[in-house]
Design a protein around this motif. Structure first.
Motif, PDB file in Angstrom:
ATOM      1  N   UNK B  78       0.826  -1.211   0.000  1.00  0.00           N
ATOM      2  CA  UNK B  78       0.000   0.000   0.000  1.00  0.00           C
ATOM      3  C   UNK B  78       0.857   1.257   0.000  1.00  0.00           C
ATOM      4  N   UNK B  79       1.873   1.269   0.854  1.00  0.00           N
ATOM      5  CA  UNK B  79       2.729   2.459   0.959  1.00  0.00           C
ATOM      6  C   UNK B  79       3.514   2.674  -0.331  1.00  0.00           C
ATOM      7  N   UNK B  81       3.102   1.569  -3.340  1.00  0.00           N
ATOM      8  CA  UNK B  81       2.347   1.879  -4.554  1.00  0.00           C
ATOM      9  C   UNK B  81       1.905   3.337  -4.600  1.00  0.00           C
ATOM     10  N   UNK B  82       1.504   3.867  -3.434  1.00  0.00           N
ATOM     11  CA  UNK B  82       1.013   5.254  -3.483  1.00  0.00           C
ATOM     12  C   UNK B  82       2.142   6.258  -3.316  1.00  0.00           C
TER      13      UNK B  82
END
Ligand SMILES: Cc1ncc(C[n+]2csc(CCOP(=O)(O)OP(=O)(O)O)c2C)c(N)n1
Ligand code: SF4
Ligand SMILES: [Mg+2]
Lengths: 355, 247
Positions: B78-79, B81-82
């Protein structure tokens, strides 16, 4: 902007983008896979991130990681998938991160069915995961409202640093309606540098940030829970939303109903009116916080004899309706939850039985 | 001349909660040295596991997130990728990664997520008091295997580096140990290489570190090192299992 005709699931995806959310993680499940199928095309156009996770468990934590960095992020799923995400939702609430979860509810329990249901009311409003947390839950009754609520959800999630859930159902996800996108909801919270793990260089600080939910010290844990509770109390004061229908009349029965079910009730009320029977409806738009006061006031109006909660479940919201009415009127219940939506005629028959 | 040996800046000055002789501390130091040397502290986010290292953020002067049990690779995904500009690492034990978090690590590795995982294999559940882990050796005693791990009922220990090395997606996968000074030096090089691959945006990188848990093994710190060398190293062979350069 002109109105466009869109399927609910696709409109929800577009609404997220219009609200400045460029990050979407999800796992396929009927009846909402169209959100992913729409966003996998739309997000690259916006320079956004699309990831199909290996499970809803993993997706829940992808959301957590991204939300912990202060980025706007959303996932969509349906009931069995939301059960799996509930672990992460509890952690996200505890760690006070903003994130948007959409549940296009299908029939349950278990694998249930793929048709519309409202059987996840308890899970959404009382906490599907462990511990003392709440979600701000909004329930749209159509595509336009699904758009507005999805867009608003990001602002609210950031205002409270808490996950927000859109509780739709298979009908809202699948049906096509004309809708319009408001365009003023992109303003992001300005306090993210105080808590997000967005990189010390990025926020020009030498103070590191921690996103965590472990508080081994009992006083610290109690304090964290008090902080959460204060937020939920503030939601109760500031975020209650509901719609009244036909309440200006001398109604004898008050229906409380939300989402898809409330659309049918509206038709029944119109038909009964033609027969000279006045029935009113209070439609909660937020399920948490719940419009307790409004329901109490509507239920205790002079000629109102009884209150009925009509749901596509076996009786979940009715407990909150009873709580709201505080014993001032009889609270009845009618519900079906196999996937067939009760017809207006059926509702009329039930209402006539109360007169 | 400068100091020959000092605390890396990425480590904070705090009393440790790790048991005497526990190798978690050594690996923390190697990670912190690497982060200092690469000058990436200001854009690094660590992810703590559930296990003895849950409080790892008390020792690192870095942005940190704390995962649920086994889910660190999903959070790292999550981290990363964003915020691809951030340097992200997970630090996980063998119960966390090889049992409850097996799905998350395999899929993150297979997607080629560009973060780094430091995997502490001490062949036991340390934090919860010495229960059997998927990595516990045949015959090794644990509180939930009081007469020793019975492989008929529980299978053979899982070799994570071997398993991840089998994935076709390019990655850096290595197994190291911290039982002897030479091993520690090599482990340091591997950890640095793992972070370098990430800084270059090359691939997923995974460093398994054969470690000790004197407390739950019921051995002194010194005997633990010897036991691990004699019992773990023959089964958990050290070396690279995959490098992105090979394909
Ligand atoms: C969902 C969930 N299940 C179980 C636990 C209990 N638990 C905490 S740590 C742990 C094992 C950790 O062992 P390992 O990953 O090997 O780390 P070590 O302590 O050995 O470094 C378990 C089972 C938990 N916290 N959460
Ligand atoms: S229980 Fe084992 S792994 Fe945990 S700190 Fe003590 S020695 Fe280290
Ligand atoms: Mg362990």
């Amino acid at each position: 902007m002109a109105k466009v005709l869109m399927k609910g699931n696709e409109a929800i995806g577009e609404a997220a983008i219009r609200a400045g959310c460029k990050n979407y993680f999800a796992y396929p499940i009927t009846p909402q896979s169209e959100v992913a199928e729409y966003l996998v095309k739309r997000l690259p156009e916006e320079g956004g991130v699309f990831v199909q996770g290996e499970s809803e468990v993993a997706v829940g934590y992808m959301i957590f990681g991204a939300a912990g960095c202060g980025e706007r992020v959303m996932t969509t799923s349906s009931s069995p998938g939301v059960s799996l995400m509930s672990e992460a939702i509890s952690y996200i609430a505890a760690a006070q991160c903003p994130a948007v979860f959409v549940n296009i509810v299908r029939g349950g329990p278990g694998l249930g069915g793929i048709l519309p249901s409202q059987g996840d009311y308890f899970q959404a409003t009382k906490g599907g995961g462990h511990g003392d947390y709440r979600l701000l839950v909004m329930a749209p009754d159509g595509v336009q409202e699904a758009v507005e609520m999805t867009m608003k959800a990001f602002t609210l999630a950031e205002k409270y640093r808490n996950p927000v859930m859109i509780l739709g159902d298979g009908l809202i996800g699948q049906m096509m309606e004309p809708c319009e996108f408001p365009d003023d909801l992109k303003t992001e919270a300005t306090n993210k540098d105080d808590w997000a793990t967005n990189g010390m260089d990025y926020r020009k600080s030498d103070k590191r940030n921690l996103v965590k939910s472990l508080f081994l010290d009992p006083t610290e844990l109690n304090n964290n829970n008090l902080i959460l509770k204060a937020k939920y109390d503030k939601m109760r004061k500031e975020e209650v939303r509901y719609e009244e229908y036909n309440t200006q009349t001398d109604y004898q029965v008050l229906i409380v109903s939300y989402g898809t079910m409330s659309r049918v009730c509206r038709t029944s009320i119109d038909l009964l009116k033609k027969d000279g029977i006045e029935v009113a409806m209070l439609r909660p738009q937020t399920l948490f916080p719940f419009p307790e006061e409004a329901i109490y006031n509507a239920a205790t109006k002079e000629n109102c004899k009884s209150v009925i909660s009509i749901e596509m479940s076996m009786g979940q919201m009715v407990e909150d309706v009873e709580r709201s009415v505080k014993g001032q009127r009889e609270v009845e219940f009618y519900g079906e939850c196999g996937g067939d939506i009760p017809s207006p005629e059926k509702i009329i028959e039930i209402i006539k039985g109360l007169l | 001349m400068g100091k020959a040996f000092s605390r890396p800046e990425s480590l904070s000055q705090t009393m440790t909660h790790y048991c005497p002789g526990c190798t978690h501390g050594i690996v923390h130091r190697l990670v912190a040295e690497t982060i200092d040397e690469l000058g990436i502290a200001g854009r690094t986010v660590g992810i703590a596991p559930v296990g003895c290292a849950v409080l790892a953020y008390n020792y690192f002067n870095l942005d940190f997130q704390e995962a649920a049990h086994g889910r660190a690779p999903a959070m790292a995904t999550g981290i990363k990728r964003v915020r691809p500009d951030l340097i992200v690492f997970t630090y996980q034990g063998d119960g966390d990664l090889a049992s409850i978090g097996m799905g998350e690590i395999i899929h993150a590795a297979n997607r080629g997520e560009k973060f780094t995982t430091i995997f502490i294999n001490n062949a036991i559940y340390g934090m919860t008091g010495g229960q059997m882990a998927p990595t516990t050796m045949p015959g090794q005693r644990a509180t939930t295997a009081p007469t020793g791990r019975d492989t008929d009922a529980t299978g053979m220990p899982i070799r994570m580096a071997n398993l991840l090395g089998e994935l076709v997606t390019p990655a850096y996968v290595t197994r190291q140990a911290v039982l002897k000074p030479q091993q520690i030096n090599k482990a340091k090089k591997a950890i640095k290489k793992a972070f370098e691959y990430q800084v270059e945006g090359r691939c997923f990188s995974f460093v398994e570190v054969v470690s000790t848990c004197p407390t739950n093994w019921g051995l002194t710190p010194l005997d633990s090192l010897k036991w691990a060398q004699d019992n773990l190293i023959p089964y958990y062979e050290l070396g690279d299992y995959k490098t992105p350069d090979e394909d």
